[in-house]
Design a protein around this motif. Structure first.
Motif, PDB file in Angstrom:
ATOM      1  N   PRO A  40     119.684 115.705  38.549  1.00 20.85           N
ATOM      2  CA  PRO A  40     121.194 115.747  37.760  1.00 20.85           C
ATOM      3  C   PRO A  40     122.267 115.320  38.777  1.00 20.85           C
ATOM      4  CG  PRO A  40     119.928 117.617  37.132  1.00 20.85           C
ATOM      5  CD  PRO A  40     119.151 116.993  38.435  1.00 20.85           C
ATOM      6  N   PRO A  41     123.498 115.011  38.626  1.00 18.56           N
ATOM      7  CA  PRO A  41     124.291 114.844  39.644  1.00 18.56           C
ATOM      8  C   PRO A  41     124.551 115.912  40.462  1.00 18.56           C
ATOM      9  CG  PRO A  41     125.343 114.445  37.556  1.00 18.56           C
ATOM     10  CD  PRO A  41     123.788 114.828  37.219  1.00 18.56           C
ATOM     11  N   ASP A  46     125.245 121.604  43.030  1.00 18.43           N
ATOM     12  CA  ASP A  46     125.896 122.561  44.024  1.00 18.43           C
ATOM     13  C   ASP A  46     126.574 123.594  43.318  1.00 18.43           C
ATOM     14  OD1 ASP A  46     125.292 120.772  46.015  1.00 18.43           O
ATOM     15  OD2 ASP A  46     127.258 119.551  45.997  1.00 18.43           O
ATOM     16  N   ARG A  47     127.423 123.246  42.247  1.00 18.55           N
ATOM     17  CA  ARG A  47     127.969 124.415  41.601  1.00 18.55           C
ATOM     18  C   ARG A  47     126.861 125.543  40.843  1.00 18.55           C
ATOM     19  NH1 ARG A  47     131.247 127.838  41.065  1.00 18.55           N
ATOM     20  NH2 ARG A  47     131.868 128.779  39.096  1.00 18.55           N
ATOM     21  N   LEU A  48     125.718 124.900  40.459  1.00 22.31           N
ATOM     22  CA  LEU A  48     124.515 125.952  40.117  1.00 22.31           C
ATOM     23  C   LEU A  48     124.437 126.814  41.299  1.00 22.31           C
ATOM     24  CD1 LEU A  48     122.813 126.940  37.744  1.00 22.31           C
ATOM     25  CD2 LEU A  48     121.157 124.853  38.627  1.00 22.31           C
ATOM     26  N   ALA A  49     124.343 126.396  42.544  1.00 25.55           N
ATOM     27  CA  ALA A  49     123.815 127.436  43.508  1.00 25.55           C
ATOM     28  C   ALA A  49     125.031 128.188  43.917  1.00 25.55           C
ATOM     29  CB  ALA A  49     123.662 126.471  44.888  1.00 25.55           C
ATOM     30  N   GLU A  50     126.138 127.864  43.711  1.00 33.22           N
ATOM     31  CA  GLU A  50     127.417 128.845  43.811  1.00 33.22           C
ATOM     32  C   GLU A  50     127.314 130.078  42.831  1.00 33.22           C
ATOM     33  OE1 GLU A  50     130.412 125.443  45.333  1.00 33.22           O
ATOM     34  OE2 GLU A  50     130.987 126.685  43.381  1.00 33.22           O
ATOM     35  N   LYS A 232     120.723 114.742  27.979  1.00 33.38           N
ATOM     36  CA  LYS A 232     120.557 113.355  28.336  1.00 33.38           C
ATOM     37  C   LYS A 232     121.734 112.893  29.160  1.00 33.38           C
ATOM     38  CE  LYS A 232     116.972 113.302  25.812  1.00 33.38           C
ATOM     39  NZ  LYS A 232     116.380 114.518  24.980  1.00 33.38           N
ATOM     40  N   THR A 233     123.036 113.465  28.701  1.00 31.16           N
ATOM     41  CA  THR A 233     124.089 112.844  29.383  1.00 31.16           C
ATOM     42  C   THR A 233     124.203 113.275  31.025  1.00 31.16           C
ATOM     43  OG1 THR A 233     125.354 112.823  27.399  1.00 31.16           O
ATOM     44  CG2 THR A 233     126.650 112.728  29.365  1.00 31.16           C
ATOM     45  N   TYR A 234     123.526 114.457  31.502  1.00 30.39           N
ATOM     46  CA  TYR A 234     123.742 114.895  32.557  1.00 30.39           C
ATOM     47  C   TYR A 234     122.360 115.158  33.436  1.00 30.39           C
ATOM     48  CZ  TYR A 234     128.521 115.864  31.122  1.00 30.39           C
ATOM     49  OH  TYR A 234     129.764 115.564  30.548  1.00 30.39           O
ATOM     50  N   SER A 235     121.502 114.525  32.691  1.00 29.57           N
ATOM     51  CA  SER A 235     119.761 114.587  33.359  1.00 29.57           C
ATOM     52  C   SER A 235     119.525 116.258  33.328  1.00 29.57           C
ATOM     53  CB  SER A 235     119.866 113.831  34.372  1.00 29.57           C
ATOM     54  OG  SER A 235     120.116 112.520  34.168  1.00 29.57           O
ATOM     55  N   ILE A 236     119.669 117.052  32.341  1.00 29.40           N
ATOM     56  CA  ILE A 236     119.462 118.376  32.517  1.00 29.40           C
ATOM     57  C   ILE A 236     118.813 119.082  31.343  1.00 29.40           C
ATOM     58  CG2 ILE A 236     121.207 119.060  34.136  1.00 29.40           C
ATOM     59  CD1 ILE A 236     123.318 119.898  31.939  1.00 29.40           C
ATOM     60  N   THR A 237     117.860 118.054  30.677  1.00 36.33           N
ATOM     61  CA  THR A 237     117.128 118.599  29.609  1.00 36.33           C
ATOM     62  C   THR A 237     116.509 120.143  29.579  1.00 36.33           C
ATOM     63  OG1 THR A 237     114.933 117.768  30.287  1.00 36.33           O
ATOM     64  CG2 THR A 237     116.310 116.127  29.295  1.00 36.33           C
ATOM     65  N   GLY A 238     116.162 120.703  30.867  1.00 36.42           N
ATOM     66  CA  GLY A 238     115.670 122.039  30.957  1.00 36.42           C
ATOM     67  C   GLY A 238     116.877 122.982  30.997  1.00 36.42           C
ATOM     68  N   TRP A 239     117.925 122.754  30.912  1.00 37.65           N
ATOM     69  CA  TRP A 239     119.038 123.605  30.964  1.00 37.65           C
ATOM     70  C   TRP A 239     119.263 124.194  29.546  1.00 37.65           C
ATOM     71  CZ3 TRP A 239     123.823 122.836  34.633  1.00 37.65           C
ATOM     72  CH2 TRP A 239     123.255 122.853  36.060  1.00 37.65           C
ATOM     73  N   ARG A 240     118.697 123.339  28.569  1.00 35.80           N
ATOM     74  CA  ARG A 240     118.981 123.562  27.078  1.00 35.80           C
ATOM     75  C   ARG A 240     120.406 123.968  26.732  1.00 35.80           C
ATOM     76  NH1 ARG A 240     116.823 121.240  25.881  1.00 35.80           N
ATOM     77  NH2 ARG A 240     116.411 121.953  23.761  1.00 35.80           N
ATOM     78  N   LEU A 241     121.321 123.077  27.046  1.00 31.96           N
ATOM     79  CA  LEU A 241     122.566 123.189  26.433  1.00 31.96           C
ATOM     80  C   LEU A 241     123.148 122.279  25.615  1.00 31.96           C
ATOM     81  CD1 LEU A 241     124.589 123.845  29.937  1.00 31.96           C
ATOM     82  CD2 LEU A 241     124.049 125.524  28.006  1.00 31.96           C
TER      83      LEU A 241
END
Ligand code: GLN
Length: 389
Positions: A40-41, A46-50, A232-241
């Motif tokens: 993902p971008p 980075d924000r997820l880590a914070e 699909k838009t942010y390549s985060i299929t596992g985040w389930r949003l």
């Protein structure tokens, strides 16, 4: 043991997701279930880590964190051409999968009918079964996957409660034109029917095609339940949003359905994803360019091998014609393809209501090196696959 529910007794597992497990078993390049193998971008990561060190570890508001809904409303208002109220017109869900289920539960009672175009994304069948509604299938005819207006109107005459519209379409890659959407909209108004959209590929559309939001057509906001996701838009299929956008009267009920189904989407992930929702237009242009190049690479590779295939206008799936191999069962073909050629695919029969066994679905949401590896393997498809003639 007492009998299990009648409702679910004929369920199979999802063949799309099963083919991921089959791919893993045979160490095949997995082009079956549609998800990227690239990151993902960086800003989101980075924000997820914070976020892991901040105070986001408990439930957010059941219908979505305030700042997530505000950022989403701002982004979608521009795209959909109307001011979306983050408080009254959005429910944040666990993926578009939950959004669609909640939308169907919001508008139907057991026994109600729902129009579904065929081919269709596997989950819609399950959504109708779980909600006790009955699908009316309307075929989309290849190669353009057009519908026949008379057939569509015949389906509307059966008084369906809703029509499900996947646009851009999985698996056939169709991007409905404004004219086609207008025909559907006119029928929905004439027969007083809801339209439930699945627009998860809204940002993956190839020039000259353009995505038009059904909810943006005159008179359609009132009866459209727009479902989409960040997967699909942010390549985060596992985040389930995912999310539902609709008028307040519909959202009021959808909020309750969602609350009892899942309580809410993951709070830390919503917080991290706000970064993505606030990206400027250049991000979506970059994404589109990236997929345009991948489409070119993959289609050219398939053309070099000489297997006929669909050309998607949007989304990232292609259907390959496997008639030459003479298999009666496309599922068996996909097992053999994973085992003997080393490429994972989904049998076309998972998507068609009609008796279609000569197509398989591959996707190209993968790194170039992964796609090249799959193409290298597919080059040997004719020598490695058995022929069943
Ligand atoms: N939409 C993707 C596909 O069709 C995967 C969706 C899923 O498995 N939830 O492959």
């Amino acid at each position: 043991m007492p009998a299990l529910s009648n409702r679910t007794k004929d369920f199979t597992d999802s063949v799309i997701r099963r083919m991921t497990r089959v791919s893993m078993k045979y160490d095949a390049v997995n082009l079956s279930q549609g998800f990227p193998d690239f990151d993902p971008p960086k800003e989101l990561l980075d924000r997820l880590a914070e976020v892991s060190k901040e105070d986001f570890h408990q439930y957010s508001i059941t219908w979505g964190a305030q700042n997530f809904r505000e950022a989403l409303a701002e982004k979608q208002s521009k795209l959909m051409g109307r001011q979306i109220d983050p408080n009254g017109e959005i429910v944040v869900t666990c993926g578009s999968t939950e959004a669609m289920m909640a939308a169907v539960m919001t508008v139907t009672d057991p026994g109600d009918k729902i129009i579904v175009f065929s081919p269709f994304y596997e989950n819609y069948g399950a959504d109708t079964i779980l909600s006790g509604s009955e699908p009316i299938y309307v075929p989309l005819y290849p190669p353009e996957f057009n519908f026949n207006t008379d057939e569509l109107e015949a389906a509307f005459k059966q008084h369906p409660k809703a029509l499900i519209l996947c646009n851009p379409s999985n698996p056939c890659g169709k991007v409905f034109t404004r004219e086609e959407l207008q025909i559907i909209a006119d029928l929905a108004v004439k027969y007083d029917t809801f339209v439930i959209t699945d627009e998860v590929y809204e940002h993956i559309v190839y020039a000259p095609y353009k995505h038009t939001y059904m909810a943006s057509l005159p008179g359609m906001w009132e009866r459209t339940i727009s479902c989409s996701s960040l997967s699909k838009t942010y390549s985060i299929t596992g985040w389930r949003l995912g999310y539902i956008i609709a008028p307040p009267e519909i959202i009021d009920t959808a909020k309750k359905v969602h609350d009892f189904l899942t309580v809410g989407a993951a709070a830390p992930l919503q917080e991290a994803a706000v970064t993505g929702l606030r990206f400027g237009d250049d991000y979506y242009k970059w994404l589109q360019d990236k997929y345009t190049r991948k489409r070119e690479l993959f289609l050219k590779g398939l053309d070099d091998i000489g297997i006929s295939h669909t050309v998607p206008q949007g989304a990232y799936y292609i259907m390959l014609d496997i008639s030459e191999f003479g298999y009666k069962d496309d599922l068996e073909f996909c097992y053999d393809l994973a085992k003997d050629v080393g490429v994972g695919a989904v049998p076309g029969s998972s998507f068609f209501r009609e008796d279609v066994n000569h197509l398989i679905r591959l996707h190209f949401a993968k790194k170039d090196e992964t796609l090249n590896e799959a193409l290298n393997r597919l080059e040997h498809i004719r020598s490695k696959m058995t022929y069943r003639k």
